[in-house]
Design an enzyme around this catalytic site. Structure first.
Site, PDB file in Angstrom:
ATOM      1  N   LYS A  44       0.838  -1.210   0.000  1.00 53.61           N
ATOM      2  CA  LYS A  44       0.000   0.000   0.000  1.00 53.61           C
ATOM      3  C   LYS A  44       0.868   1.253   0.000  1.00 53.61           C
ATOM      4  O   LYS A  44       0.367   2.372   0.005  1.00 53.61           O
ATOM      5  CB  LYS A  44      -0.917   0.023   1.233  1.00 53.61           C
ATOM      6  CG  LYS A  44      -2.013  -0.994   1.241  1.00 53.61           C
ATOM      7  CD  LYS A  44      -3.099  -0.669   2.284  1.00 53.61           C
ATOM      8  CE  LYS A  44      -2.650  -0.806   3.685  1.00 53.61           C
ATOM      9  NZ  LYS A  44      -3.740  -0.636   4.671  1.00 53.61           N
ATOM     10  N   LYS A  46       2.718   2.115   2.546  1.00 50.94           N
ATOM     11  CA  LYS A  46       2.660   2.656   3.908  1.00 50.94           C
ATOM     12  C   LYS A  46       3.720   1.964   4.769  1.00 50.94           C
ATOM     13  O   LYS A  46       3.929   0.763   4.674  1.00 50.94           O
ATOM     14  CB  LYS A  46       1.284   2.391   4.527  1.00 50.94           C
ATOM     15  CG  LYS A  46       0.190   3.326   4.069  1.00 50.94           C
ATOM     16  CD  LYS A  46      -1.073   3.121   4.922  1.00 50.94           C
ATOM     17  CE  LYS A  46      -1.663   4.423   5.332  1.00 50.94           C
ATOM     18  NZ  LYS A  46      -2.870   4.287   6.166  1.00 50.94           N
TER      19      LYS A  46
HETATM   20  N1  C2G Z   1     -10.227   6.634   9.894  1.00 53.73           N
HETATM   21  C1  C2G Z   1     -11.227   7.518  10.314  1.00 53.73           C
HETATM   22  N2  C2G Z   1     -10.878   8.754  10.733  1.00 53.73           N
HETATM   23  C2  C2G Z   1      -9.581   9.147  10.769  1.00 53.73           C
HETATM   24  C3  C2G Z   1      -8.565   8.252  10.363  1.00 53.73           C
HETATM   25  C4  C2G Z   1      -8.915   6.981   9.930  1.00 53.73           C
HETATM   26  O1  C2G Z   1     -12.425   7.182  10.290  1.00 53.73           O
HETATM   27  N3  C2G Z   1      -9.279  10.401  11.200  1.00 53.73           N
HETATM   28  C5  C2G Z   1     -10.632   5.308   9.418  1.00 53.73           C
HETATM   29  C6  C2G Z   1     -10.246   5.066   7.962  1.00 53.73           C
HETATM   30  O2  C2G Z   1     -11.202   5.649   7.087  1.00 53.73           O
HETATM   31  C7  C2G Z   1     -10.243   3.544   7.894  1.00 53.73           C
HETATM   32  C8  C2G Z   1      -9.770   3.143   9.306  1.00 53.73           C
HETATM   33  O3  C2G Z   1      -9.968   4.306  10.140  1.00 53.73           O
HETATM   34  O4  C2G Z   1     -11.566   3.070   7.690  1.00 53.73           O
HETATM   35  C9  C2G Z   1      -8.321   2.740   9.333  1.00 53.73           C
HETATM   36  O5  C2G Z   1      -7.567   3.805   8.782  1.00 53.73           O
HETATM   37  P1  C2G Z   1      -6.112   3.453   8.165  1.00 53.73           P
HETATM   38  O6  C2G Z   1      -5.337   2.680   9.155  1.00 53.73           O
HETATM   39  O7  C2G Z   1      -5.545   4.714   7.570  1.00 53.73           O
HETATM   40  O8  C2G Z   1      -6.546   2.470   6.980  1.00 53.73           O
HETATM   41  P2  C2G Z   1      -5.929   2.425   5.507  1.00 53.73           P
HETATM   42  O9  C2G Z   1      -4.447   2.509   5.582  1.00 53.73           O
HETATM   43  O10 C2G Z   1      -6.693   3.403   4.720  1.00 53.73           O
HETATM   44  O11 C2G Z   1      -6.230   0.915   5.068  1.00 53.73           O
HETATM   45  O12 C2G Z   1      -8.132  -2.492   2.434  1.00 53.73           O
HETATM   46  C10 C2G Z   1      -8.399  -1.281   3.127  1.00 53.73           C
HETATM   47  C11 C2G Z   1      -7.105  -0.675   3.628  1.00 53.73           C
HETATM   48  O13 C2G Z   1      -6.374  -1.633   4.382  1.00 53.73           O
HETATM   49  C12 C2G Z   1      -7.416   0.552   4.491  1.00 53.73           C
END
Ligand code: C2G
Length: 129
Positions: A44, A46
């Site tokens: 990803k 990340k």
């Molecule tokens: N999230 C949120 N508010 C934030 C930050 C994150 O609601 N201020 C939510 C994101 O939208 C996501 C979840 O928390 O639904 C996890 O966020 P991340 O760890 O950034 O997830 P991401 O790296 O986007 O991975 O297959 C899907 C991916 O693995 C998602």
């Protein structure tokens, strides 16, 4: 029994993550969270501060979460939905529209992200000037 599944990296677990999981847990009997493995995070683009083991331990300790599974690739969502008899796939609306293809298997829900908090912001604010 209503089951919701969601996925994410959940690095530096913060209140934005908590609010998402809390809202989802209110809507179901079982909330499954797929935590991205370190290898999948690399795919990803990340780099998490905490390892997969550490991040999944934190998520497993969250009272809103019923079950934690590893998220190893993009394709597994479809098989997970069948495997765990999922009713709803949910994720923050930063992913709006990206998972509509799953609508043939279950409901798809994009929840509003929490403003003014992100793992990146935390890292930037803590970075030595
Ligand atoms: N999230 C949120 N508010 C934030 C930050 C994150 O609601 N201020 C939510 C994101 O939208 C996501 C979840 O928390 O639904 C996890 O966020 P991340 O760890 O950034 O997830 P991401 O790296 O986007 O991975 O297959 C899907 C991916 O693995 C998602």
């Amino acid at each position: 029994m209503k089951t919701i599944i969601t996925y994410g990296t959940f690095d530096l677990f913060h209140f934005g993550h908590v609010r998402l999981l809390a809202r989802l847990s209110e809507m179901c009997d079982q909330l499954i969270v797929g935590v991205s493995t370190d290898e999948f995070n690399a795919m990803k683009g990340k780099a998490a501060f905490f390892s997969y083991e550490q991040r999944s331990e934190i998520i497993a300790a969250c009272k809103y979460v019923s079950k934690v599974i590893p998220e190893q690739n993009w394709q597994q969502k479809s098989t997970d939905i069948e495997k765990f008899d999922v009713d709803v796939f949910a994720i923050g609306d930063d992913w709006e529209g990206q998972f509509d293809h799953l609508k043939s298997q279950c409901d798809v829900l994009y929840l509003t992200r929490t403003d003014d908090i992100s793992t990146t912001e935390i890292k930037n604010n803590l970075a030595v000037p």
